[in-house]
Design a protein around this motif. Sequence first.
Motif, mmCIF file in Angstrom:
data_model
loop_
_atom_site.group_PDB
_atom_site.id
_atom_site.type_symbol
_atom_site.label_atom_id
_atom_site.label_comp_id
_atom_site.label_asym_id
_atom_site.label_seq_id
_atom_site.Cartn_x
_atom_site.Cartn_y
_atom_site.Cartn_z
ATOM 1 N N SER A 29 0.860 -1.177 0.000
ATOM 2 C CA SER A 29 0.000 0.000 0.000
ATOM 3 C C SER A 29 0.898 1.230 0.000
ATOM 4 O O SER A 29 2.115 1.114 0.115
ATOM 5 C CB SER A 29 -0.867 -0.029 1.253
ATOM 6 N N GLU A 30 0.308 2.393 -0.112
ATOM 7 C CA GLU A 30 1.091 3.630 -0.037
ATOM 8 C C GLU A 30 1.730 3.809 1.334
ATOM 9 O O GLU A 30 2.803 4.386 1.445
ATOM 10 C CB GLU A 30 0.202 4.837 -0.341
ATOM 11 N N ASP A 31 1.088 3.308 2.381
ATOM 12 C CA ASP A 31 1.548 3.544 3.746
ATOM 13 C C ASP A 31 2.244 2.362 4.412
ATOM 14 O O ASP A 31 2.864 2.523 5.453
ATOM 15 C CB ASP A 31 0.361 3.952 4.628
ATOM 16 N N PHE A 32 2.143 1.157 3.846
ATOM 17 C CA PHE A 32 2.713 -0.021 4.491
ATOM 18 C C PHE A 32 2.827 -1.165 3.504
ATOM 19 O O PHE A 32 2.259 -1.113 2.412
ATOM 20 C CB PHE A 32 1.860 -0.460 5.685
ATOM 21 N N TRP A 33 3.580 -2.184 3.894
ATOM 22 C CA TRP A 33 3.561 -3.455 3.162
ATOM 23 C C TRP A 33 3.514 -4.601 4.171
ATOM 24 O O TRP A 33 3.969 -4.470 5.289
ATOM 25 C CB TRP A 33 4.719 -3.607 2.186
ATOM 26 N N VAL A 34 2.932 -5.711 3.734
ATOM 27 C CA VAL A 34 2.789 -6.901 4.568
ATOM 28 C C VAL A 34 3.162 -8.111 3.720
ATOM 29 O O VAL A 34 2.729 -8.230 2.577
ATOM 30 C CB VAL A 34 1.330 -7.073 5.065
ATOM 31 N N ALA A 35 3.975 -8.996 4.281
ATOM 32 C CA ALA A 35 4.292 -10.277 3.647
ATOM 33 C C ALA A 35 3.920 -11.369 4.642
ATOM 34 O O ALA A 35 4.333 -11.328 5.795
ATOM 35 C CB ALA A 35 5.769 -10.358 3.284
ATOM 36 N N TYR A 36 3.133 -12.315 4.198
ATOM 37 C CA TYR A 36 2.623 -13.380 5.054
ATOM 38 C C TYR A 36 3.084 -14.716 4.470
ATOM 39 O O TYR A 36 2.848 -15.002 3.298
ATOM 40 C CB TYR A 36 1.102 -13.295 5.095
ATOM 41 N N ILE A 37 3.755 -15.512 5.267
ATOM 42 C CA ILE A 37 4.257 -16.804 4.819
ATOM 43 C C ILE A 37 3.623 -17.889 5.688
ATOM 44 O O ILE A 37 3.664 -17.804 6.913
ATOM 45 C CB ILE A 37 5.792 -16.888 4.948
ATOM 46 N N ARG A 38 3.041 -18.883 5.046
ATOM 47 C CA ARG A 38 2.430 -19.992 5.791
ATOM 48 C C ARG A 38 2.997 -21.315 5.283
ATOM 49 O O ARG A 38 3.026 -21.578 4.086
ATOM 50 C CB ARG A 38 0.930 -20.021 5.623
ATOM 51 N N TYR A 39 3.477 -22.124 6.227
ATOM 52 C CA TYR A 39 3.862 -23.501 5.947
ATOM 53 C C TYR A 39 2.824 -24.385 6.625
ATOM 54 O O TYR A 39 2.574 -24.241 7.826
ATOM 55 C CB TYR A 39 5.264 -23.805 6.497
ATOM 56 N N PHE A 40 2.225 -25.262 5.846
ATOM 57 C CA PHE A 40 1.176 -26.150 6.348
ATOM 58 C C PHE A 40 1.584 -27.586 6.072
ATOM 59 O O PHE A 40 1.940 -27.925 4.942
ATOM 60 C CB PHE A 40 -0.150 -25.833 5.646
#
Length: 138
Positions: free
Chosen positions: A78-89
Motif C-alpha cells: 500500500s502507499e503507507d505499508f507493506w505486509v508479507a505473510y508466509i504460511r507452511y502447512f
Amino acid sequence: VGACCGGESTPGPENQDMNVPAVPPLWKASKAKIDVKALVRQDANMGRQPLFVEEVDLFEDLLHDCGLARAVVRVMVSEDFWVAYIRYFLRVDGVIVRVIDTRYICINGQNKVYREKYWRQGTWKTIMASDTSTTNAN
C-alpha cells in the motif's frame, strides 16, 4: 511472538560505497502489536486501493497420498505499508498437523520491519479447537 528489526547496523569498510551493512540488523523482541486489518480498512476508507497484491505457492506436495505439505507467500503493498505473510502447512494423515505462520510488516516512515511468528502443532482435532483459521491450507 513479535520481533522488530530496525536500521541500526553500520556499513562495513568493504561496502561503504554501496551503503550496505557489513552485518545485517538483528531482530529484537517487541511488544508492539500491529493490526493489519485496521491498516487495510483505513486505506479502504480513504478510497485507496492496494498498489500490489499477490499470492505465490512456493511448493505443494501430496506426500504420496498420505497428507499435504504446502508453503504459500502472500504480499500486499500500500502507499503507507507493506505486509508479507508466509504460511507452511503440513498434514500427515492420522498423525500430525503443523502450521507455521510468519508475518512481516513495515509501516512507511518507521524505518522498522515487524515480524510475528506463530507455530501450532498437534492432531487435526486439537488444531481445529485452538484456532480454525490456521487449519485452512488455502
